[in-house]
Scaffold this motif. Sequence first.
Motif, PDB file in Angstrom:
ATOM      1  N   UNK A 326      48.962   1.425  19.019  1.00 36.89           N
ATOM      2  CA  UNK A 326      49.952   2.229  19.743  1.00 36.89           C
ATOM      3  C   UNK A 326      49.348   3.572  20.171  1.00 36.89           C
ATOM      4  N   UNK A 327      48.638   4.225  19.270  1.00 40.85           N
ATOM      5  CA  UNK A 327      48.022   5.514  19.590  1.00 40.85           C
ATOM      6  C   UNK A 327      46.972   5.374  20.689  1.00 40.85           C
ATOM      7  N   UNK A 328      46.218   4.280  20.649  1.00 45.92           N
ATOM      8  CA  UNK A 328      45.212   4.041  21.691  1.00 45.92           C
ATOM      9  C   UNK A 328      45.876   3.854  23.056  1.00 45.92           C
ATOM     10  N   UNK A 329      46.957   3.091  23.083  1.00 45.47           N
ATOM     11  CA  UNK A 329      47.679   2.864  24.338  1.00 45.47           C
ATOM     12  C   UNK A 329      48.260   4.171  24.884  1.00 45.47           C
ATOM     13  N   UNK A 330      48.872   4.930  24.004  1.00 46.61           N
ATOM     14  CA  UNK A 330      49.516   6.175  24.431  1.00 46.61           C
ATOM     15  C   UNK A 330      48.496   7.194  24.938  1.00 46.61           C
ATOM     16  N   UNK A 333      46.442   5.524  28.181  1.00 46.07           N
ATOM     17  CA  UNK A 333      47.142   5.064  29.383  1.00 46.07           C
ATOM     18  C   UNK A 333      48.441   5.814  29.679  1.00 46.07           C
ATOM     19  N   UNK A 334      49.036   6.439  28.693  1.00 49.99           N
ATOM     20  CA  UNK A 334      50.272   7.179  28.927  1.00 49.99           C
ATOM     21  C   UNK A 334      51.504   6.303  28.849  1.00 49.99           C
ATOM     22  N   UNK A 339      55.103   1.461  30.079  1.00 46.10           N
ATOM     23  CA  UNK A 339      56.440   0.947  30.406  1.00 46.10           C
ATOM     24  C   UNK A 339      56.379  -0.022  31.578  1.00 46.10           C
ATOM     25  N   UNK A 340      55.572   0.280  32.587  1.00 46.07           N
ATOM     26  CA  UNK A 340      55.430  -0.618  33.742  1.00 46.07           C
ATOM     27  C   UNK A 340      54.802  -1.949  33.333  1.00 46.07           C
ATOM     28  N   UNK A 364      45.552  -6.572  29.282  1.00 46.19           N
ATOM     29  CA  UNK A 364      45.292  -7.471  30.409  1.00 46.19           C
ATOM     30  C   UNK A 364      46.089  -7.039  31.633  1.00 46.19           C
ATOM     31  N   UNK A 365      47.319  -6.653  31.414  1.00 48.69           N
ATOM     32  CA  UNK A 365      48.160  -6.208  32.527  1.00 48.69           C
ATOM     33  C   UNK A 365      47.642  -4.898  33.107  1.00 48.69           C
ATOM     34  N   UNK A 366      47.150  -4.005  32.270  1.00 50.61           N
ATOM     35  CA  UNK A 366      46.535  -2.767  32.760  1.00 50.61           C
ATOM     36  C   UNK A 366      45.375  -3.086  33.700  1.00 50.61           C
TER      37      UNK A 366
END
Length: 373
Positions: A326-330, A333-334, A339-340, A364-366
Amino acid sequence: MGRNRKLGLDYFPMDVDFFQDIRIRKLIKYQGGKAVTVYALLLCIIYKQGYYVRWDDELPFIISEQTGFEEAYIQEVFKCCLIVGLFSKKLYDSDKVITSKGIQERYKSICDQLRRVCQFDEFGLISSEEIGISSEEIGISSEEIGISSEEIGISSEEIGISSEKKPINSAKSTQKKRKGNNKENSINRVKEKMGSDFGSCDIPLSELQHELSADSGWEEAIRLHLYRNGIKVFDHDMFLLWLDKFVISLKAGGTISKDRKGFMEHFRNWILTEIKRGATNLFQDTNDALLKSSECNKTYHKFLSYIKKQAPYCFSNMRLPTEEEFLLLRDKYGNDMFKNALCTIEGRVDIRSKWDVLYNAVLKQFEFMKDEK
């Protein structure tokens, strides 16, 4: 002093029917065309060292650096390679070794062309017969290696030879004919003695369960069968659990024994039906427990609560990101980008059905979102 024997190869061939291989077709279907690049690079790494390589934590980074793909994606591709049979899952599970019978056969073929001695000192998957060594070729008979019919549990009466039946002063051609017949009878008796048709007799269910619960090859066949039918999450604990449920259901129906082959075929069909009957909400309880345990961490709890509210399917059917993920994603990527991505995954069956880990699906979606820009 002699030179060290060279193990690695400078080249290896690729069949023109490479993309017709059912395993490659499955790899592309499940992981996309880029997965072939990862697989090909793994082959290069293996053949450069010989016929196998050990998996370590640095390998995904090395492949990522050379291909530009995310490490998480590379790990998923490798996992898929094991599932579809491109690498030996048995050797990987036991020794973290990456190889396969096909890799070793190709390695041996090249060594033969180079007139190089080919030895599979460890982790060999090719038998001595396939390598080309048999007792007939090296001129050793069963008598010479000290194996008699009595030692393998077959008497002369069982293979159809008695003192009265032994030919005396017979012609050479007759001797050969009798020898051939006796050999055929011997083989048939050995098969009966060793139980080559081992699935024809009934065995108590408890014995079958104990035996098959340790059969990693059959477990892998069941896992692949389920994977082909859309069941992506199936580990060893689940295998044992479903095997136990199957035996209980048979006993409830009055069955106390079953032939091995029939048991295996019945379980194969039964488990797919049962799992598909309740295939949804596989992670509901696990993720609810994770959400509850995260209450002491307000930020992480808010993150999981958002997923449960905005993406109920993902929350119930995929492993949620850990606090570290979660911390890596936040940080990387923000919130808006996450959310998108989450919204897309929740609404696209073709995307979410490929992943059992939400973190990897989001990455993968990113990647897709980045390509679209």
